[in-house]
Write an enzyme that holds these catalytic residues in place. Sequence first.
Site, short mmCIF file in Angstrom:
data_model
loop_
_atom_site.label_atom_id
_atom_site.label_comp_id
_atom_site.label_asym_id
_atom_site.label_seq_id
_atom_site.Cartn_x
_atom_site.Cartn_y
_atom_site.Cartn_z
N ARG A 358 65.82 97.43 32.14
CA ARG A 358 67.04 97.49 32.92
C ARG A 358 68.04 98.46 32.29
O ARG A 358 68.69 99.24 33.00
CB ARG A 358 67.67 96.10 33.03
CG ARG A 358 69.00 96.07 33.77
CD ARG A 358 69.50 94.64 33.94
NE ARG A 358 70.81 94.61 34.56
CZ ARG A 358 71.97 94.56 33.91
NH1 ARG A 358 71.97 94.54 32.57
NH2 ARG A 358 73.11 94.53 34.54
N SER A 370 70.45 94.83 38.77
CA SER A 370 70.73 93.60 38.04
C SER A 370 69.42 92.87 37.76
O SER A 370 68.36 93.21 38.31
CB SER A 370 71.65 92.68 38.87
OG SER A 370 70.98 92.25 40.04
N SER A 461 67.31 81.16 44.53
CA SER A 461 68.64 80.66 44.17
C SER A 461 68.85 80.92 42.68
O SER A 461 68.05 80.47 41.85
CB SER A 461 68.75 79.16 44.48
OG SER A 461 70.03 78.68 44.11
N ASN A 462 69.90 81.65 42.35
CA ASN A 462 70.15 82.05 40.96
C ASN A 462 71.50 81.51 40.51
O ASN A 462 72.54 81.88 41.04
CB ASN A 462 70.14 83.58 40.85
CG ASN A 462 70.15 84.06 39.41
OD1 ASN A 462 70.53 83.33 38.50
ND2 ASN A 462 69.74 85.31 39.20
N GLY A 486 67.35 80.52 36.18
CA GLY A 486 68.35 80.15 35.19
C GLY A 486 68.89 81.35 34.42
O GLY A 486 68.55 82.50 34.71
N HIS A 513 54.16 70.52 49.24
CA HIS A 513 52.76 70.21 48.95
C HIS A 513 51.88 70.24 50.20
O HIS A 513 50.65 70.27 50.10
CB HIS A 513 52.65 68.83 48.28
CG HIS A 513 51.62 68.78 47.21
ND1 HIS A 513 50.37 69.38 47.34
CD2 HIS A 513 51.62 68.23 45.97
CE1 HIS A 513 49.66 69.18 46.25
NE2 HIS A 513 50.39 68.49 45.39
N ASP A 517 49.39 74.10 47.21
CA ASP A 517 48.85 73.20 46.20
C ASP A 517 49.34 73.60 44.82
O ASP A 517 49.81 74.74 44.61
CB ASP A 517 47.32 73.22 46.24
CG ASP A 517 46.77 72.63 47.54
OD1 ASP A 517 47.40 71.70 48.06
OD2 ASP A 517 45.73 73.12 48.01
#
Length: 540
Positions: A358, A370, A461-462, A486, A513, A517
């Site tokens: 980066r 980013s 989702s960050n 995270g 599920h 799987d």
Amino acid sequence: MAQIITMPRLSDTMTEGVVATWLKKVGDTIKTGDILAEIETDKATMEFESFHDGVLLHIGIQEGQSAPVDSLLAIIGTAGEDISTLLNGGSTPEVKDDKAEIKEETTPATLSTVEIPAGVKVVTMPRLSDTMTTGTVATWLKKVGDAVKEGDILAEIETDKATMEFESFNAGTLLYIGVQEGDSAPVDTILAILGPAGTDVSGIAANYKVGAVANSETSEPKVESSNTSTPSEVTENKQQSTDNSRIFASPLAKKIAQDKGINLSQVKGSGENGRIVKSDVENFAPSAVATPSQAVAEATNAVATVKPFVPAGEVFQEEIKNSQMRKTIARRLSESKFTAPHYYLTIELDMDNAIASRNMINGLPETKVSFNDMVIKASAMALKKHPQVNSQWREDAMVINHHVNIGVAVAVEDGLMVPVLKFTDQMSLTQIGSNVKDLAGKAKSKKIQPAEMEGSTFTISNLGMFGIQSFTSIINQPNSAILSVGAIVEKPVVKNGQIVVGNTMVVTLACDHRTVDGATGAQFLQTFKAFMENPVTMLA
């Protein structure tokens, strides 16, 4: 029995629509919720979904053609069904779509007796998304007696998907408000009345019925069309507008302008009647103007939050009415959590190479990516290798999506939005970065269109920017998985038998599920890990 699908009225001022693209062809099987076509209105190009099951038997309006609202758009029925009677003007009690039925039932014969004074305009609750049936007025930005110009923002309206600004398409004085702040009303309910100052509109407000606005405006579109018949006036109107969705331009030109962040009001059209075409946008040289993101930042900084005074030692509660967005979030996430059997897979990534890559990329002139852009790119490429993760569950079949549309969760003031990057796997890192920035800015400034939040096949989702090291998310149905990202953490790690300082990041994949799987989800994470730990492989 065959169902006639008519040209929908996708905005309160729409009198005709243009079929930009047909996504289905004659003979295709149609299910409720399938996108039939993209329709260009006077405000935007929006996806139009089917409310019926069957086979597409007839297309009444070809791509690129325009037709008035309620014109025959398509016919859906059973394979081999005879529709000659319908094509020749025949009808049955059940051949109209849901919207047409509602309109007929709520339009009484006495509407012809309602007289609308000259210059008065009845503004109704607009349909701001294809699934919207009611709207809530979040805020009125004008009050009765205020002068209103064309393009002024009248109110902020909450739909089932977002809170959007609603602008006036007429000039005059705001004479009447029909839906107060915080109140909800069905689509086409009287929202406001505009007209010359001092006009008595009490009779209109008291006797208004759904459909009356159509009578009051039947002659107005003709006047407008005659006023805009000359190229010079079309160009003038185009230059006065600052909203790309209301400018006389081809859908492709609008798409290219959106991707490049170009304001079409600054582009001079070379097409027929001043229409902006592809070459006009590609050859446009922007001048020094303030960017929308700068304007949004200034507006946000100018708003001060007023907190209630709470005396020490006293119990104090505040009741906040649930917004349409909050209700939608609650309903959809509850449905997902209690219908899809979730399970979670967590893996830790070595981010040292990603950090170095980066830094090298951002060292190039006018280039900035980013870590989130890298996560999106790696996810898109991993989904191409593991298409079962890029799927959705239906009762009769599992649908494998071979296109990759990644939704990116964006926190906004009222809740959460998920703008969608269409065909993400075909984008470069810099394209992903610019598109995410543009869509996130639109979401936070309430400028995003419903079509820009539809069609996701996978979601990310960050919360790393908040220092959250790991978390789990609820699947954004109909997707089969969502990736929770995270923060990058500097900590001691073991490399080649030695304890050294390293940079790691934890990601968690929530899977449905029914479609994914455990082994399939694990293989996807292994591929994702390989791309993130060796970013150069994403450029191959």
